[in-house]
Structure formats: C-alpha cells, structure tokens
Enzyme design. Structure first.
Site, PDB file in Angstrom:
ATOM      1  N   ASP A  83       0.819  -1.210   0.000  1.00  0.00           N
ATOM      2  CA  ASP A  83       0.000   0.000   0.000  1.00  0.00           C
ATOM      3  C   ASP A  83       0.856   1.264   0.000  1.00  0.00           C
ATOM      4  OD1 ASP A  83      -2.297  -1.482  -0.106  1.00  0.00           O
ATOM      5  OD2 ASP A  83      -2.915  -1.109   1.965  1.00  0.00           O
ATOM      6  N   GLY A  84       2.025   1.210   0.658  1.00  0.00           N
ATOM      7  CA  GLY A  84       2.914   2.376   0.659  1.00  0.00           C
ATOM      8  C   GLY A  84       3.400   2.709  -0.739  1.00  0.00           C
ATOM      9  N   LYS A  88       2.715   6.166  -3.172  1.00  0.00           N
ATOM     10  CA  LYS A  88       3.737   6.907  -3.919  1.00  0.00           C
ATOM     11  C   LYS A  88       3.382   6.963  -5.400  1.00  0.00           C
ATOM     12  CE  LYS A  88       7.447   5.658  -0.707  1.00  0.00           C
ATOM     13  NZ  LYS A  88       8.689   4.858  -0.508  1.00  0.00           N
ATOM     14  N   ASN A 156      -4.331   9.098   1.481  1.00  0.00           N
ATOM     15  CA  ASN A 156      -4.653   8.488   2.767  1.00  0.00           C
ATOM     16  C   ASN A 156      -5.013   9.518   3.829  1.00  0.00           C
ATOM     17  OD1 ASN A 156      -4.647   5.732   2.505  1.00  0.00           O
ATOM     18  ND2 ASN A 156      -2.795   5.380   3.680  1.00  0.00           N
ATOM     19  N   ALA A 198      -5.736   3.143   8.108  1.00  0.00           N
ATOM     20  CA  ALA A 198      -4.294   3.276   8.277  1.00  0.00           C
ATOM     21  C   ALA A 198      -3.978   3.945   9.626  1.00  0.00           C
ATOM     22  CB  ALA A 198      -3.712   4.057   7.097  1.00  0.00           C
ATOM     23  N   TYR A 199      -3.245   5.047   9.611  1.00  0.00           N
ATOM     24  CA  TYR A 199      -2.792   5.710  10.836  1.00  0.00           C
ATOM     25  C   TYR A 199      -3.963   6.129  11.719  1.00  0.00           C
ATOM     26  CZ  TYR A 199       0.231   8.844  13.611  1.00  0.00           C
ATOM     27  OH  TYR A 199       0.931   9.462  14.623  1.00  0.00           O
ATOM     28  N   LEU A 201      -6.890   4.707  12.099  1.00  0.00           N
ATOM     29  CA  LEU A 201      -7.446   3.551  12.804  1.00  0.00           C
ATOM     30  C   LEU A 201      -6.596   3.182  14.018  1.00  0.00           C
ATOM     31  CD1 LEU A 201      -9.597   1.299  12.854  1.00  0.00           C
ATOM     32  CD2 LEU A 201      -8.065  -0.065  11.413  1.00  0.00           C
ATOM     33  N   ALA A 221      -2.954  10.798  20.754  1.00  0.00           N
ATOM     34  CA  ALA A 221      -2.634  10.911  22.188  1.00  0.00           C
ATOM     35  C   ALA A 221      -3.097  12.248  22.761  1.00  0.00           C
ATOM     36  CB  ALA A 221      -1.129  10.733  22.402  1.00  0.00           C
TER      37      ALA A 221
END
Length: 300
Positions: A83-84, A88, A156, A198-199, A201, A221
């Site tokens: 996926d990365g 790109k 994303n 991704a991030y 989630l 956080a």
C-alpha cells in the site's frame, strides 16, 4: 497476444529484491499481451539488476521506454509493492486520472490487493474490460506562509504532529469557518475513507467505507479523555493553526513528513481530482476488511 493496444506505466518498491520472480512474471505477462511499457527510470535500474528487462520484453509488438518525474502517459499505471508503494504511485500519477492497479508483492493490502500470482488473470480482465474503477477522494493541502507555492495532495491522510521529543502541541481546528476545538495532543489526523484503515485507525479513528463522501479527524494521544474522532462532509474546508514550544511542527502527507514553522496556517479541502483505483470485477471490500482485521478468527 491481445489485439487491443495498451500502455502500462510501471512503478515499484526499490527494496524487495527477494520478489524478483514476481517482477519477472509481471514483465513476461505484459510481453505476452504485446503491451507498451513505460518504466519509472529509478525502478528500471533497480529491477534490471535482477533480470534483463530488455530481453524479457523483446517482441515484435512489445516495447518499453523509461521516464523520470511525471513525464509519462499510459492507459494504466501498475504499482508493484504494498500500500505504501501504491500511495507513492498515486502521488506520481496525480491529476492524470490514469487508473492504478496495485499488485501486492507481500501481504494483502487494501490498495495493492492483487496477488502476484494473479497477474495474468488480472491483465486478461483489463484487456477484456472485465474490471471496475473506483474513485477515491484526495485531500488538498495548502500551507500559507510556507515555501510550497503549489498545493500538496494526500490519498490516505494528513497528520499534524509534534517534533521528536517535543512537548504536545496545540492545534486550533475550524471547519467551514466555525471553530471546532483546540486539540492539546501529540498530533491530529485528517483522513479520507481510503486512509481510515491506516494511521487514523491505529489512533482509534472510525473505519469509513470507500466512496462515502466524508473525511474524519482523529487526535493522536490527546491530553483530554473527552476528545473523540469526528466525521464531517468532504465538501468542508478545514483550517488548522498550530502552537508549539519548539516553534515548529511536522506535517505528514501520506507518511512523508516535513517541518513547518509555527504560525503556518494549514488549509485542507477535497482535491479537484480523485485517484482512480482498478479493482477486479469480483472484488469485495468487506472481504478484504474482514481478512485484514481478522474478524471472526479464533485467536485462542
């Protein structure tokens, strides 16, 4: 050899030498179909160390060239990696509206979801118009007061993050000119439906089915336990102002981060184009989701 003439732009991961057999298979399949192949120059030099690209593609109706930057045109783009690598590739394809096929060289991905051993069947489907093209929303990023004159784009997510070991940052968020909240946190993620798994989630954000016309905002956080993710229309305009004790912060666009000075206003909106993703006609999103999330698996 297929009667239809198609051109494929080939992109790939430069760190998967153990996948040379799969690369050879993809090139051989393209040769069988008499495809015209244009290969990202950096990727060409990488794969040519593992297999002789010219000899594989040599055929009366099959030819290839290389390109640099965004100087290419094609009927389809092929992303060879995970996926990365797909992200790109999408950034290189940009506004060209070329449909992208993601061939996975490892574990199943949400974007790169065609196993390398299914390449021949998938190419046959392309030549027989037996496929679907999904439109995926993109976030446009504009930074006032930064050196970038042109907007940046994320398929994303866009993450506003503190730098290294710096103290938490304060991110003042407004949507359509209405003040929402000032997040005291390590960061804030604005995600598309594509990036929701991704991030976002991993920080407790919602899973959003592709095609849903919304974006989400999730804190990283947060200092307050009352902070929760929020979902809003993708026609909205988001404005973010950041305060930091280090007087700088990071903006990560699809994982590629860059330092910004405090006082830089970040404006996010839906991009004027979508990314086109090729899917097999029998593809089912929820099957992929269930497999990736291991729902229903007995972990005892």
């Amino acid at each position: 050899m297929s009667s239809k003439s198609l051109t494929f732009a080939l992109f790939g991961n430069l760190y998967q030498q153990e996948k040379s057999a799969a690369i050879h298979q993809v090139l051989a399949c393209l040769k069988v179909h008499g495809a015209r192949v244009v290969i990202d120059e950096e990727y060409y030099h990488f794969i040519n160390e593992m297999c002789d690209v010219r000899s594989i593609l040599s055929a009366s109706k099959c030819c290839f060239t290389t390109f640099t930057g965004n100087d290419f045109e094609a009927d389809f783009a092929i992303s060879m990696g995970g996926d990365g690598t797909f992200l790109k590739t999408a950034s290189r394809v940009g506004i060209k509206q070329i449909p992208i096929l993601g061939i996975n060289m490892g574990r199943l991905g949400f974007l790169a979801d065609v196993p390398s051993d299914d390449v021949e069947a998938c190419l046959q489907a392309l030549y027989h118009d037996d496929f679907a093209v999904e439109s995926r929303a993109v976030i446009q990023v504009k930074a006032d007061g930064h050196e970038h004159d042109e907007p940046l784009y994320a398929l994303n997510d866009v993450a506003i993050l503190k730098r290294d070991t710096a103290s938490m940052i304060a991110i003042r968020a407004s949507i359509n000119g209405q003040y929402l909240n000032t997040y005291q946190a390590d960061g804030l993620i604005v995600s598309t439906p594509t990036g929701s798994t991704a991030y976002s989630l991993s920080n407790g954000g919602p899973i959003i089915v592709p095609g849903t016309k919304v974006f989400s905002m999730t804190a990283v956080a947060p200092h307050s336990l009352n902070v929760r993710p929020i979902v809003f229309s993708d026609s909205s305009i988001v404005e973010l102002d950041v305060e930091s004790r280090s007087h700088s912060f990071l903006v990560a666009i699809d994982g590629r981060s860059e330092k910004f000075k405090e006082g830089t206003k970040i404006t996010l909106r839906r991009a004027p184009y979508d990314v086109k993703v090729v899917k097999r006609s029998d593809h089912r999103y929820f099957n992929t989701l269930r497999e990736k999330m291991m729902w229903g698996a007995d972990t005892r």
